[in-house]
Design a protein around this motif. Structure first.
Motif, PDB file in Angstrom:
ATOM      1  N   THR A  31      47.643   0.871 -28.712  1.00 17.07           N
ATOM      2  CA  THR A  31      48.565   1.163 -29.223  1.00 17.07           C
ATOM      3  C   THR A  31      49.445   2.123 -28.343  1.00 17.07           C
ATOM      4  O   THR A  31      50.842   2.118 -28.368  1.00 17.07           O
ATOM      5  CB  THR A  31      48.249   2.111 -30.673  1.00 17.07           C
ATOM      6  OG1 THR A  31      47.488   1.150 -31.389  1.00 17.07           O
ATOM      7  CG2 THR A  31      49.586   2.598 -31.316  1.00 17.07           C
ATOM      8  N   GLY A  34      51.369  -0.128 -25.741  1.00 13.53           N
ATOM      9  CA  GLY A  34      52.491  -0.842 -26.410  1.00 13.53           C
ATOM     10  C   GLY A  34      53.547   0.176 -26.850  1.00 13.53           C
ATOM     11  O   GLY A  34      54.753  -0.198 -26.548  1.00 13.53           O
ATOM     12  N   THR A  35      53.423   1.501 -27.223  1.00 12.21           N
ATOM     13  CA  THR A  35      54.471   2.226 -27.577  1.00 12.21           C
ATOM     14  C   THR A  35      55.069   2.641 -26.085  1.00 12.21           C
ATOM     15  O   THR A  35      56.403   3.014 -26.430  1.00 12.21           O
ATOM     16  CB  THR A  35      53.873   3.526 -28.054  1.00 12.21           C
ATOM     17  OG1 THR A  35      53.337   3.085 -29.346  1.00 12.21           O
ATOM     18  CG2 THR A  35      54.919   4.599 -28.450  1.00 12.21           C
ATOM     19  N   TYR A  37      55.361   0.929 -23.598  1.00 16.70           N
ATOM     20  CA  TYR A  37      56.313  -0.081 -22.936  1.00 16.70           C
ATOM     21  C   TYR A  37      57.415  -0.230 -23.816  1.00 16.70           C
ATOM     22  O   TYR A  37      58.357  -0.674 -23.331  1.00 16.70           O
ATOM     23  CB  TYR A  37      55.207  -1.433 -23.029  1.00 16.70           C
ATOM     24  CG  TYR A  37      56.013  -2.686 -22.443  1.00 16.70           C
ATOM     25  CD1 TYR A  37      56.418  -2.759 -21.069  1.00 16.70           C
ATOM     26  CD2 TYR A  37      56.388  -3.832 -23.381  1.00 16.70           C
ATOM     27  CE1 TYR A  37      57.094  -3.996 -20.660  1.00 16.70           C
ATOM     28  CE2 TYR A  37      57.095  -4.793 -22.904  1.00 16.70           C
ATOM     29  CZ  TYR A  37      57.250  -5.147 -21.566  1.00 16.70           C
ATOM     30  OH  TYR A  37      58.131  -5.743 -20.940  1.00 16.70           O
ATOM     31  N   GLY A  38      57.217  -0.321 -25.062  1.00 17.26           N
ATOM     32  CA  GLY A  38      58.530  -0.309 -25.775  1.00 17.26           C
ATOM     33  C   GLY A  38      59.381   0.958 -25.541  1.00 17.26           C
ATOM     34  O   GLY A  38      60.589   0.538 -25.646  1.00 17.26           O
ATOM     35  N   SER A  39      58.959   2.084 -25.397  1.00 20.58           N
ATOM     36  CA  SER A  39      60.091   3.063 -24.861  1.00 20.58           C
ATOM     37  C   SER A  39      60.360   2.834 -23.747  1.00 20.58           C
ATOM     38  O   SER A  39      61.977   3.098 -23.457  1.00 20.58           O
ATOM     39  CB  SER A  39      59.154   4.414 -24.782  1.00 20.58           C
ATOM     40  OG  SER A  39      58.345   4.746 -26.026  1.00 20.58           O
ATOM     41  N   LEU A  41      61.455  -0.159 -22.590  1.00 18.21           N
ATOM     42  CA  LEU A  41      62.382  -1.233 -22.996  1.00 18.21           C
ATOM     43  C   LEU A  41      63.587  -0.596 -23.575  1.00 18.21           C
ATOM     44  O   LEU A  41      64.521  -0.954 -23.349  1.00 18.21           O
ATOM     45  CB  LEU A  41      61.737  -2.335 -23.773  1.00 18.21           C
ATOM     46  CG  LEU A  41      60.525  -3.289 -22.995  1.00 18.21           C
ATOM     47  CD1 LEU A  41      60.158  -4.292 -24.164  1.00 18.21           C
ATOM     48  CD2 LEU A  41      61.141  -3.977 -21.934  1.00 18.21           C
ATOM     49  N   LEU A  42      63.287   0.395 -24.669  1.00 18.13           N
ATOM     50  CA  LEU A  42      64.542   1.096 -25.236  1.00 18.13           C
ATOM     51  C   LEU A  42      65.219   1.720 -24.351  1.00 18.13           C
ATOM     52  O   LEU A  42      66.400   1.799 -24.619  1.00 18.13           O
ATOM     53  CB  LEU A  42      63.863   1.800 -26.304  1.00 18.13           C
ATOM     54  CG  LEU A  42      64.881   2.478 -27.223  1.00 18.13           C
ATOM     55  CD1 LEU A  42      65.549   1.575 -27.969  1.00 18.13           C
ATOM     56  CD2 LEU A  42      64.105   3.429 -28.281  1.00 18.13           C
ATOM     57  N   ASP A  44      65.866   0.945 -21.311  1.00 15.29           N
ATOM     58  CA  ASP A  44      66.131   0.202 -20.199  1.00 15.29           C
ATOM     59  C   ASP A  44      65.740   0.782 -18.756  1.00 15.29           C
ATOM     60  O   ASP A  44      66.521   0.582 -17.716  1.00 15.29           O
ATOM     61  CB  ASP A  44      67.811  -0.117 -20.104  1.00 15.29           C
ATOM     62  CG  ASP A  44      68.185  -0.993 -21.235  1.00 15.29           C
ATOM     63  OD1 ASP A  44      67.500  -1.922 -21.569  1.00 15.29           O
ATOM     64  OD2 ASP A  44      69.410  -0.520 -21.577  1.00 15.29           O
TER      65      ASP A  44
END
Length: 295
Positions: A31, A34-35, A37-39, A41-42, A44
């Motif tokens: 978790t 993933g969080t 990595y998502g941050s 991506l958000l 850039d």
């Protein structure tokens, strides 16, 4: 045999508990990854882009050499004092309401659920950053140090008041019960049975919040609240990077000086936990600072 089987069952329970714990650790790790990595991506965020832009950044470093002459030419020490005054005045103005709401927000003083009225006020003050409070109060006092002072004061009410409330929740019951036994009133119990236990920690927390408020005052200067932050903003907009870096050096000296003094005060407050000790601390502080500097 029954004893052996009981031991075996206990061992199996321990092994099962460990497996469950490791599974939970694994899920938590996944978790978190993933969080994160998502941050990225958000946002850039790209290491490749940063690597490609590094040569250009290194090429501009030569223009970031501080212009030492501007410190006296533009009277930057005075601008630093203005920033310090904003942080100090904001802390002092916010302190009384922080103390009042912090005390009333404690469940030991105000019964549940009424104490949450005061906690909610502090929560609202704390939830909105000082930068946003500054924007809110611009119609009141314009883009000025006064607006910055008000913003810091409102922010102090929530931040410092919450710390006061938490301290009061952890005090000992003995002095309170002793005063109640002697027939002391509610106000006497609060002042002499509760606040007397947290006097030193309250002062220490106030000094800590003052440190933070000085940093906030620098940041508010970047929104034209005055002080050294505003000077840095103007020089950056004019691309006078040498002058800007001189201002940043002054900020560095200011923040380090405030932290050093505040930490010294908090250190001696822990050792001097009575009124006479506090008086001696304030009177003898210049001598101790001089001795520390010469070590």
């Amino acid at each position: 045999m029954s004893g052996v089987s009981a031991v075996e069952r206990r061992l199996e329970e321990i092994r099962l508990t460990r497996r469950v714990r490791w599974v939970l650790y694994g899920l938590l790790g996944v978790t978190f990854a993933g969080t994160f990595y998502g941050s990225l991506l958000l946002l850039d965020f790209s290491l490749v882009d940063l690597w490609e832009d590094t040569p250009r950044f290194l090429g501009t470093l030569s223009s970031y050499a501080p212009n030492w002459e501007v410190i006296l030419e533009r009277n930057l020490p005075r601008e630093a004092v203005v920033t310090l005054a904003i942080g100090f005045a904001g802390t002092v103005i916010g302190f009384p309401l922080a103390l009042l709401l912090g005390v009333l927000g404690s469940g030991r003083v105000t019964p549940f659920p009424f104490n949450f009225i005061f906690r909610s006020i502090m929560g609202t003050s704390r939830a909105i950053p000082a930068l946003l409070w500054f924007l809110i109060f611009i119609p009141l006092a314009g883009l000025s140090p006064v607006t910055g002072t008000i913003a810091i004061a409102v922010s102090t009410i929530g931040n410092l008041g919450r710390l006061f409330t938490d301290e009061l929740e952890e005090i000992k019951d003995g002095p309170i019960e002793a005063m109640q036994t002697t027939g002391a009133g509610k106000a006497q119990v609060v002042v002499f049975g509760m606040l007397s236990q947290v006097r030193t920690s309250f002062i220490a927390w106030t000094l800590y919040i003052f440190e933070i408020n000085v940093r906030v005052a620098v940041t508010l200067g970047l929104l034209n609240a005055g002080g050294i932050g505003e000077f840095i903003l103007v020089q950056q907009s004019l691309r006078n990077f040498g002058d800007m870096m001189a201002g940043i050096v002054v900020v560095l000296i200011l923040i380090i000086g405030v932290e050093m003094i505040s930490q010294r005060l908090r250190t001696y407050l822990r050792a001097e936990d009575d009124a006479d000790g506090l008086l001696q601390l304030l009177v003898g502080f210049p001598r101790r600072m001089a001795e520390s500097a010469l070590k």
